[in-house]
Motif scaffolding. Structure first.
Motif, PDB file in Angstrom:
ATOM      1  N   TYR A 178       0.807  -1.207   0.000  1.00 61.01           N
ATOM      2  CA  TYR A 178       0.000   0.000   0.000  1.00 61.01           C
ATOM      3  C   TYR A 178       0.852   1.275   0.000  1.00 61.01           C
ATOM      4  O   TYR A 178       0.316   2.387  -0.054  1.00 61.01           O
ATOM      5  N   PHE A 179       2.163   1.105   0.074  1.00 61.58           N
ATOM      6  CA  PHE A 179       3.086   2.251   0.091  1.00 61.58           C
ATOM      7  C   PHE A 179       4.411   1.782  -0.507  1.00 61.58           C
ATOM      8  O   PHE A 179       5.355   1.483   0.211  1.00 61.58           O
ATOM      9  N   ARG A 182      -1.407   2.681  -2.573  1.00 63.81           N
ATOM     10  CA  ARG A 182      -2.357   3.743  -2.243  1.00 63.81           C
ATOM     11  C   ARG A 182      -1.641   4.988  -1.726  1.00 63.81           C
ATOM     12  O   ARG A 182      -2.289   5.920  -1.247  1.00 63.81           O
ATOM     13  N   GLN A 184      -0.141   5.086   0.975  1.00 63.65           N
ATOM     14  CA  GLN A 184      -0.668   5.058   2.340  1.00 63.65           C
ATOM     15  C   GLN A 184       0.460   4.810   3.331  1.00 63.65           C
ATOM     16  O   GLN A 184       0.858   3.679   3.586  1.00 63.65           O
ATOM     17  N   ASN A 231       1.900   4.521   6.987  1.00 59.04           N
ATOM     18  CA  ASN A 231       1.423   4.233   8.340  1.00 59.04           C
ATOM     19  C   ASN A 231       2.273   4.916   9.405  1.00 59.04           C
ATOM     20  O   ASN A 231       1.774   5.285  10.464  1.00 59.04           O
TER      21      ASN A 231
END
Length: 278
Positions: free
Chosen positions: A168-169, A262, A264, A266
């Protein structure tokens, strides 16, 4: 037992591509958990001064029934110890806490751009390596601009840059900046703190190979060339994360996983993170 491939760093040091991370493992549990990983076949342990469990990692190495000299150990400089004198003294503390004569890899944990001068700290890292008591030096959470400044103002390129990377990243911009300078990419949070485990694409690909979503994700990292160190305190998961070398993802599967990006993040943004631990 599976053979973990080695990555040859830009200083000639070889590092196992799969390791075991001890971030957020309670010091009271660290000895037993680390021994579980070593007995499962891991020969690369990643810790840090800020994790508060270096001494327990060292104890596990001493209790390990195998040859602890074969275990590659990484630690990282505490954010409050930037600057030449503090960095040099802090390294001595790490060596003593781990109970080793020499460390395999020592990293600047965060660049801390608004707090200290990471270039001065990097020059201290160069001094540490020159003593022969640290085989390799690197950085963690450095952005391309930070790497450019090191290249412009110092003599030694980091051997690794440990950054947040997961499906996601994917961080291809930072990975490219690393590759441009011969810096290996290490991926922390390789399964996004478990957030990818329910992903339909990863589950589907996993079923095709009789693997879990976590195993597929870790295999994706390996085939990309990332160095990874997943963390678990559950013995079955520790073993599961090691069991990823009997499968090859296809080019299409690799592309599908990369396509899950995404942007994204964290963890903290390295351009903004300036936390000094108390």
């Amino acid at each position: 037992m599976s053979t973990v491939p080695n990555i040859t760093l830009n200083d000639g040091v070889q590092i196992p591509q799969l390791g075991f991370g001890v971030f957020q493992i309670d010091p009271a549990d660290t000895v037993d958990v680390t021994l579980t990983a070593l007995r499962a076949g891991y020969r690369h342990i990643d810790t840090a001064q800020m994790y508060g469990n270096e001494a327990q990692v060292g104890e596990a190495l001493r209790h390990f029934g195998g040859d602890s000299s074969e275990v590659f150990v990484t630690s990282k400089l505490n954010n409050s110890h930037h600057g030449r004198d503090d960095a040099l003294a802090s390294f001595e503390t790490t060596i003593n806490d781990l109970g080793v004569d020499a460390l395999d890899l020592f990293l600047i944990h965060w660049p801390m751009p608004d707090v200290g001068d990471f270039v001065e700290t990097w020059r201290a890292m160069e001094e540490i390596k020159a003593t022969g008591r640290c085989r390799s030096i690197g950085v963690s959470n450095f952005q391309p601009a930070h790497l450019r400044r090191l290249a412009d103002e110092t003599d030694t390129a980091p051997s690794v840059n440990q950054i947040e990377v997961h499906p996601y990243f994917v961080q291809d911009d930072v990975r490219a900046a690393n590759a441009e300078r011969g810096i290996a990419t290490e991926a922390w949070s390789p399964i996004a703190q478990g957030k990818v485990l329910d992903d339909d694409t990863l589950i589907e690909i996993g079923k095709a190979h009789h693997k879990t979503a976590a195993q597929v994700t870790l295999r994706w990292h390996i085939q990309r060339g990332d160095i990874i160190f997943p963390k678990s305190v559950t013995p079955s998961r520790v073993a599961e994360n090691f069991d990823i070398f009997d499968v090859d993802l296809t080019d299409d599967e690799m592309a599908r996983i990369t396509g899950l990006d995404r942007d994204q993040r964290n963890g903290p943004n390295p351009d903004e993170f300036n936390m000094i631990p108390k």
